[in-house]
Design a protein around this motif. Sequence first.
Motif, PDB file in Angstrom:
ATOM      1  N   GLU B  27       0.717  -1.218   0.211  1.00 18.00           N
ATOM      2  CA  GLU B  27      -0.095  -0.205   0.287  1.00 18.00           C
ATOM      3  C   GLU B  27       1.229   1.197   0.194  1.00 18.00           C
ATOM      4  N   ASP B  30       2.088   1.459  -3.473  1.00 19.46           N
ATOM      5  CA  ASP B  30       0.727   2.168  -4.375  1.00 19.46           C
ATOM      6  C   ASP B  30       0.570   3.874  -4.397  1.00 19.46           C
ATOM      7  N   PHE B  31       0.416   3.659  -3.498  1.00 18.35           N
ATOM      8  CA  PHE B  31      -0.088   5.602  -3.323  1.00 18.35           C
ATOM      9  C   PHE B  31       1.113   5.723  -3.914  1.00 18.35           C
ATOM     10  N   HIS B  61      -0.041   9.513   2.386  1.00 14.12           N
ATOM     11  CA  HIS B  61      -0.715   8.407   2.285  1.00 14.12           C
ATOM     12  C   HIS B  61      -1.044   8.541   4.684  1.00 14.12           C
TER      13      HIS B  61
END
Lengths: 151, 151
Positions: B27, B30-31, B61
């Motif tokens: 994550e 991805d961010f 994020h």
Amino acid sequence: MTEDRYFEDYIPGTVFEYGEIRVNESEILDFARRFDPQDMHVDPAAATRGRFGGLIASGWHTGAMMMRLLADNFLPKNASLASPGIDELRWLRPVRPGDVLCIRVSVLEATPSRSKSDRGMVRTLIEVLNQDADVVMTLKPMNIIARRSYS
Amino acid sequence: MTEDRYFEDYIPGTVFEYGEIRVNESEILDFARRFDPQDMHVDPAAATRGRFGGLIASGWHTGAMMMRLLADNFLPKNASLASPGIDELRWLRPVRPGDVLCIRVSVLEATPSRSKSDRGMVRTLIEVLNQDADVVMTLKPMNIIARRSYS
């Protein structure tokens, strides 16, 4: 990103403009379902009945899009060390599907560190503008940038 | 989200804690690939050699994860009208893969609007804490909340 920019290159008074980023509905929905599932950001029908008259981007999404323009264009690839934070972040107008955003970055201050001679702090005013030149968001971030003489 | 909370329910001095959110590497990547592609956020090998000794989450994020906890737990579903902005956002410590975050929300002020009698402004201090109770981020957001008497 800019490979060869250092603290000394951020001159107070200079202004840069970068963009564009086009905002679309599916990205607004994707971001908001994950991070900000309020009706105005995730439910087009409810948003149409709501006070903004339609779906609007999460403010954190607008900030993240701003960050992409900053990372791609303004921050040096190697000399960007960290950000201590942001002052006076303001969401001034809604960001809607179809909007096209750009940023205007004004260098406010560049202060060498007193404790660490290899770096300095750059303070900026960032304005996020849409295709009508409306300012939708402003913020004053701080960035710690390495000095060229120590690279 | 809290269905039935209104401006009157945000009492200065009260403190709420919500969480947890577990942070994982995919994550973070991805961010950051989408919004903040600096090496410390997108390149685990370069990040390991870098000043943080490993991959860290984009500050945006961390803010977005904080927003999810706020939207799910603190903001009312119907009475949350908008946020004008945030003061004094600070990133104090890195957020790393495997960290588990929670938030502590302290209500600082709740001020009825002088111009619009159906709403008021709630100011909070939000602290984002990790599994070691280290404060990794703080911010002072503003939220405009509808008054119950006008619902």
